[in-house]
Motif scaffolding. Structure first.
Motif, PDB file in Angstrom:
ATOM      1  N   GLU A   1      -4.320   9.962  -2.226  1.00  0.00           N
ATOM      2  CA  GLU A   1      -4.939   8.657  -2.466  1.00  0.00           C
ATOM      3  C   GLU A   1      -4.129   7.530  -1.834  1.00  0.00           C
ATOM      4  O   GLU A   1      -2.931   7.638  -1.629  1.00  0.00           O
ATOM      5  CB  GLU A   1      -5.054   8.390  -3.972  1.00  0.00           C
ATOM      6  CG  GLU A   1      -5.948   9.375  -4.708  1.00  0.00           C
ATOM      7  CD  GLU A   1      -5.891   9.197  -6.215  1.00  0.00           C
ATOM      8  OE1 GLU A   1      -6.933   9.310  -6.866  1.00  0.00           O
ATOM      9  OE2 GLU A   1      -4.777   8.941  -6.731  1.00  0.00           O
ATOM     10  N   ASN A   2      -4.859   6.453  -1.513  1.00  0.00           N
ATOM     11  CA  ASN A   2      -4.234   5.175  -1.163  1.00  0.00           C
ATOM     12  C   ASN A   2      -4.187   4.326  -2.427  1.00  0.00           C
ATOM     13  O   ASN A   2      -5.184   4.232  -3.161  1.00  0.00           O
ATOM     14  CB  ASN A   2      -5.087   4.422  -0.132  1.00  0.00           C
ATOM     15  CG  ASN A   2      -5.066   5.061   1.233  1.00  0.00           C
ATOM     16  OD1 ASN A   2      -4.211   4.774   2.036  1.00  0.00           O
ATOM     17  ND2 ASN A   2      -6.032   5.938   1.490  1.00  0.00           N
ATOM     18  N   ARG A   3      -3.064   3.662  -2.657  1.00  0.00           N
ATOM     19  CA  ARG A   3      -2.951   2.749  -3.796  1.00  0.00           C
ATOM     20  C   ARG A   3      -2.590   1.365  -3.265  1.00  0.00           C
ATOM     21  O   ARG A   3      -1.504   1.177  -2.715  1.00  0.00           O
ATOM     22  CB  ARG A   3      -1.902   3.265  -4.789  1.00  0.00           C
ATOM     23  CG  ARG A   3      -2.272   4.618  -5.350  1.00  0.00           C
ATOM     24  CD  ARG A   3      -1.254   5.190  -6.327  1.00  0.00           C
ATOM     25  NE  ARG A   3      -1.697   6.498  -6.760  1.00  0.00           N
ATOM     26  CZ  ARG A   3      -2.547   6.724  -7.744  1.00  0.00           C
ATOM     27  NH1 ARG A   3      -3.028   5.693  -8.434  1.00  0.00           N
ATOM     28  NH2 ARG A   3      -2.921   7.943  -8.065  1.00  0.00           N
TER      29      ARG A   3
ATOM     30  N   ASN B   1     -10.853   0.117  -9.452  1.00  0.00           N
ATOM     31  CA  ASN B   1      -9.847  -0.783  -9.994  1.00  0.00           C
ATOM     32  C   ASN B   1     -10.079  -0.815 -11.502  1.00  0.00           C
ATOM     33  O   ASN B   1     -10.975  -1.496 -12.000  1.00  0.00           O
ATOM     34  CB  ASN B   1      -9.970  -2.187  -9.390  1.00  0.00           C
ATOM     35  CG  ASN B   1      -9.007  -3.169 -10.002  1.00  0.00           C
ATOM     36  OD1 ASN B   1      -9.400  -4.167 -10.598  1.00  0.00           O
ATOM     37  ND2 ASN B   1      -7.711  -2.902  -9.892  1.00  0.00           N
TER      38      ASN B   1
ATOM     39  N   ARG C   1       3.931  11.933  -8.413  1.00  0.00           N
ATOM     40  CA  ARG C   1       3.570  11.139  -7.242  1.00  0.00           C
ATOM     41  C   ARG C   1       4.808  10.857  -6.399  1.00  0.00           C
ATOM     42  O   ARG C   1       5.898  10.650  -6.935  1.00  0.00           O
ATOM     43  CB  ARG C   1       2.955   9.790  -7.652  1.00  0.00           C
ATOM     44  CG  ARG C   1       1.654   9.881  -8.409  1.00  0.00           C
ATOM     45  CD  ARG C   1       1.184   8.465  -8.732  1.00  0.00           C
ATOM     46  NE  ARG C   1       0.028   8.454  -9.609  1.00  0.00           N
ATOM     47  CZ  ARG C   1      -0.462   7.359 -10.174  1.00  0.00           C
ATOM     48  NH1 ARG C   1       0.117   6.181  -9.936  1.00  0.00           N
ATOM     49  NH2 ARG C   1      -1.515   7.422 -10.960  1.00  0.00           N
TER      50      ARG C   1
ATOM     51  N   GLU D   1      -3.525  -1.502  -9.821  1.00  0.00           N
ATOM     52  CA  GLU D   1      -3.707  -0.843  -8.532  1.00  0.00           C
ATOM     53  C   GLU D   1      -5.177  -0.615  -8.213  1.00  0.00           C
ATOM     54  O   GLU D   1      -6.019  -0.441  -9.094  1.00  0.00           O
ATOM     55  CB  GLU D   1      -2.974   0.501  -8.514  1.00  0.00           C
ATOM     56  CG  GLU D   1      -3.428   1.466  -9.594  1.00  0.00           C
ATOM     57  CD  GLU D   1      -2.567   2.721  -9.646  1.00  0.00           C
ATOM     58  OE1 GLU D   1      -1.471   2.719  -9.068  1.00  0.00           O
ATOM     59  OE2 GLU D   1      -3.001   3.704 -10.274  1.00  0.00           O
ATOM     60  N   TYR D   2      -5.481  -0.648  -6.928  1.00  0.00           N
ATOM     61  CA  TYR D   2      -6.791  -0.259  -6.394  1.00  0.00           C
ATOM     62  C   TYR D   2      -6.586   1.120  -5.781  1.00  0.00           C
ATOM     63  O   TYR D   2      -5.785   1.286  -4.852  1.00  0.00           O
ATOM     64  CB  TYR D   2      -7.259  -1.237  -5.325  1.00  0.00           C
ATOM     65  CG  TYR D   2      -7.565  -2.635  -5.827  1.00  0.00           C
ATOM     66  CD1 TYR D   2      -8.889  -3.055  -6.001  1.00  0.00           C
ATOM     67  CD2 TYR D   2      -6.541  -3.532  -6.135  1.00  0.00           C
ATOM     68  CE1 TYR D   2      -9.176  -4.341  -6.449  1.00  0.00           C
ATOM     69  CE2 TYR D   2      -6.824  -4.815  -6.594  1.00  0.00           C
ATOM     70  CZ  TYR D   2      -8.140  -5.215  -6.742  1.00  0.00           C
ATOM     71  OH  TYR D   2      -8.425  -6.481  -7.194  1.00  0.00           O
ATOM     72  N   VAL D   3      -7.278   2.122  -6.295  1.00  0.00           N
ATOM     73  CA  VAL D   3      -7.041   3.512  -5.901  1.00  0.00           C
ATOM     74  C   VAL D   3      -8.223   4.014  -5.067  1.00  0.00           C
ATOM     75  O   VAL D   3      -9.375   3.941  -5.500  1.00  0.00           O
ATOM     76  CB  VAL D   3      -6.854   4.413  -7.136  1.00  0.00           C
ATOM     77  CG1 VAL D   3      -6.530   5.840  -6.706  1.00  0.00           C
ATOM     78  CG2 VAL D   3      -5.762   3.861  -8.041  1.00  0.00           C
TER      79      VAL D   3
ATOM     80  N   SER E   1      -9.689   7.209  -2.563  1.00  0.00           N
ATOM     81  CA  SER E   1      -9.560   8.579  -2.071  1.00  0.00           C
ATOM     82  C   SER E   1     -10.143   8.678  -0.663  1.00  0.00           C
ATOM     83  O   SER E   1     -10.673   7.704  -0.118  1.00  0.00           O
ATOM     84  CB  SER E   1     -10.268   9.560  -3.012  1.00  0.00           C
ATOM     85  OG  SER E   1     -11.667   9.329  -3.013  1.00  0.00           O
TER      86      SER E   1
ATOM     87  N   ILE F   1       0.864  -1.176   0.000  1.00  0.00           N
ATOM     88  CA  ILE F   1       0.000   0.000   0.000  1.00  0.00           C
ATOM     89  C   ILE F   1       0.904   1.231   0.000  1.00  0.00           C
ATOM     90  O   ILE F   1       1.821   1.333   0.824  1.00  0.00           O
ATOM     91  CB  ILE F   1      -0.913   0.038   1.241  1.00  0.00           C
ATOM     92  CG1 ILE F   1      -1.781  -1.220   1.308  1.00  0.00           C
ATOM     93  CG2 ILE F   1      -1.791   1.295   1.223  1.00  0.00           C
ATOM     94  CD1 ILE F   1      -2.456  -1.417   2.645  1.00  0.00           C
TER      95      ILE F   1
ATOM     96  N   PHE G   1      -2.001  -2.677  -3.738  1.00  0.00           N
ATOM     97  CA  PHE G   1      -1.548  -3.662  -4.715  1.00  0.00           C
ATOM     98  C   PHE G   1      -1.653  -5.060  -4.107  1.00  0.00           C
ATOM     99  O   PHE G   1      -1.086  -5.308  -3.032  1.00  0.00           O
ATOM    100  CB  PHE G   1      -0.100  -3.396  -5.134  1.00  0.00           C
ATOM    101  CG  PHE G   1       0.104  -2.079  -5.833  1.00  0.00           C
ATOM    102  CD1 PHE G   1       0.082  -2.005  -7.228  1.00  0.00           C
ATOM    103  CD2 PHE G   1       0.304  -0.912  -5.104  1.00  0.00           C
ATOM    104  CE1 PHE G   1       0.264  -0.794  -7.878  1.00  0.00           C
ATOM    105  CE2 PHE G   1       0.491   0.303  -5.752  1.00  0.00           C
ATOM    106  CZ  PHE G   1       0.470   0.360  -7.147  1.00  0.00           C
TER     107      PHE G   1
ATOM    108  N   GLY H   1       0.911   5.693  -0.792  1.00  0.00           N
ATOM    109  CA  GLY H   1       0.046   6.847  -1.031  1.00  0.00           C
ATOM    110  C   GLY H   1       0.615   8.101  -0.427  1.00  0.00           C
ATOM    111  O   GLY H   1       1.736   8.136   0.080  1.00  0.00           O
TER     112      GLY H   1
END
Length: 412
Positions: free
Chosen positions: A195-197, A238, A378, A208-210, A212, A173, A199, A175
């Motif tokens: 954001e959190n990303r 996703n 980022r 990635e699962y993104v 906010s 994770i 994996f 972000g």
């Protein structure tokens, strides 16, 4: 109320029809809210108006406003982010689910389960200073480990970058958070940009699962009782599998509604697959559109205490700019409820930071983040884990604690 709050407390009462904080003896805790979400100031703390009245302007950015120490939570924002790593069992093993919808829901569970962890009352964590960092390790019951590092990579604007990895559990994770606070009259809003990303390392094809963040509101800072609320919407998506969720964190209306409610829909491409409902401080559920069945995503009363403990090096072994050591005097004073000592400790850290910034400006030196680097807009970690989980465990630990030779397992 668009100008400076320069009127006296008595004038504020006349203008608004309400008593300012610290005056009323008849205020009651708002109905439907959780007791831990409400703060009541004692006489020694006095009125927030006294501390803030000369600084505040409706709509102004609060990044440069000094808040009284009695509203502080005794930990840094860099440590507070670890709340979202408190229930790893919800996401561990998600890569073994063949159904992409189930993997998406498992990621949602991880995210939603982090919000219930908070101090009693309405408190804000310490604002990290530039170069400050917090690091910890998780030792899970099955012998696997997790590693976390967060660093304040920018001061103006404030940016906190973070990274978590558990190689054997195949989760990473990363972000960044860019909080922006504004004064709104009788409340303060904090917009949580960033954001959190997430994996799932065992499912690289997912990408990635993104996720906010919702916004935060501290209500009743001038009159009434202070109440913490999450509000507005956040999204989870996703793109590789076409899943998208928009979640509404609902604030209580003046005459109707309830506190801490959450609702949203999960979609894949152009069709609904289910809906989320409940309270982020209680029970949250997911109802499948296809089957009509409901399942509990998280129940705070049953699962909220199962927080994964983290190992943090003793303060005497930490570096000067590690969060707990950096703010240790402030933390001790807050826990002892010695607000005079707390103010002195907080001022000392802030003055030291200002002096360091002045010297950098005079010499033309630029701050370089230690653990993260800015790439394509980022902040990403200066670390690439080996493919082998055991090798990745060792590499992550050596990267985060390059000088440690001990592997103590004490937790805090």
């Amino acid at each position: 109320m668009m100008g400076l709050f320069s009127s006296a407390a008595s004038n504020l009462k006349v203008a608004t029809g309400h008593r300012p904080r610290g005056i009323s003896v008849e205020d009651k805790i708002p109905e439907d809210t959780e007791p831990d979400d409400t703060s009541i100031l004692d006489e020694d703390e006095g009125s927030i108006i006294t501390s803030l009245i000369s600084q505040l302007r409706v709509g102004m950015d609060l990044s440069k406003v000094t808040f009284p120490t009695f509203v502080l939570e005794p930990r840094s924002m860099l440590e507070r982010i670890t709340d979202f790593m408190s229930h790893p069992d919800l996401i561990f093993g998600a890569e073994n689910c063949d159904d992409p919808e189930e993997r998406f829901i498992r990621v949602l569970q991880y995210y939603l389960a982090g919000w219930h962890i908070k101090p009693k009352g309405v408190k804000k964590p310490y604002n990290p200073i530039l170069g400050e960092f917090f690091r910890c390790r998780y030792d899970y019951p099955d012998g696997t480990k997790g590693f976390y590092i967060a660093e304040q990579v920018s001061h103006h604007p404030p940016v906190s970058a973070f990274y978590y990895i558990s190689p054997e559990n195949k989760v990473a994770i990363l972000g960044e958070l860019r909080p922006k606070s504004k004064f709104l009259g009788n409340s303060v809003s904090t917009t949580m940009e960033g954001e959190n990303r997430v994996f799932l390392l065992g499912r690289p094809e997912d990408g990635e699962y993104v996720i906010s963040m919702p916004n935060m509101y501290a209500r009743g800072i001038l009159w009434g009782k202070m109440v913490l609320e999450l509000g507005d919407s956040c999204t989870a998506r996703n793109d590789k599998n076409g899943y998208y969720a928009e979640l509404q964190f609902k604030t209580k209306g003046y005459f109707s509604g309830t506190y801490n409610a959450i609702a949203g829909r999960v979609r894949r491409w152009d069709r609904d697959t289910g809906e989320v409902s409940g309270k982020w401080s209680g029970v949250m559920e997911y109802k499948s559109t296809k089957t009509g069945e409901k399942r509990v995503l998280f129940d705070v009363s049953k699962e909220g205490q199962n927080i994964a403990p983290k190992w943090v090096a003793p303060e005497e072994e930490q570096e000067p700019n590690e969060s707990r050591r950096l703010w240790s005097k402030l933390t001790i004073a807050i826990i002892a409820k010695d607000m005079e000592a707390a103010t002195e400790a907080k001022t000392a850290v802030e003055e030291s930071q200002r002096e360091l910034r002045r010297r950098r400006e005079e010499s033309g030196e630029k701050h370089v983040a230690r653990f993260f680097t800015l790439r394509h807009g980022r902040w990403v970690p200066k670390f690439t884990p080996p493919e082998d989980p055991l090798e990745a465990d060792t590499a992550a630990q050596q990267w985060i604690w390059p000088s440690r030779t001990s592997t103590s397992t004490s937790t805090s």
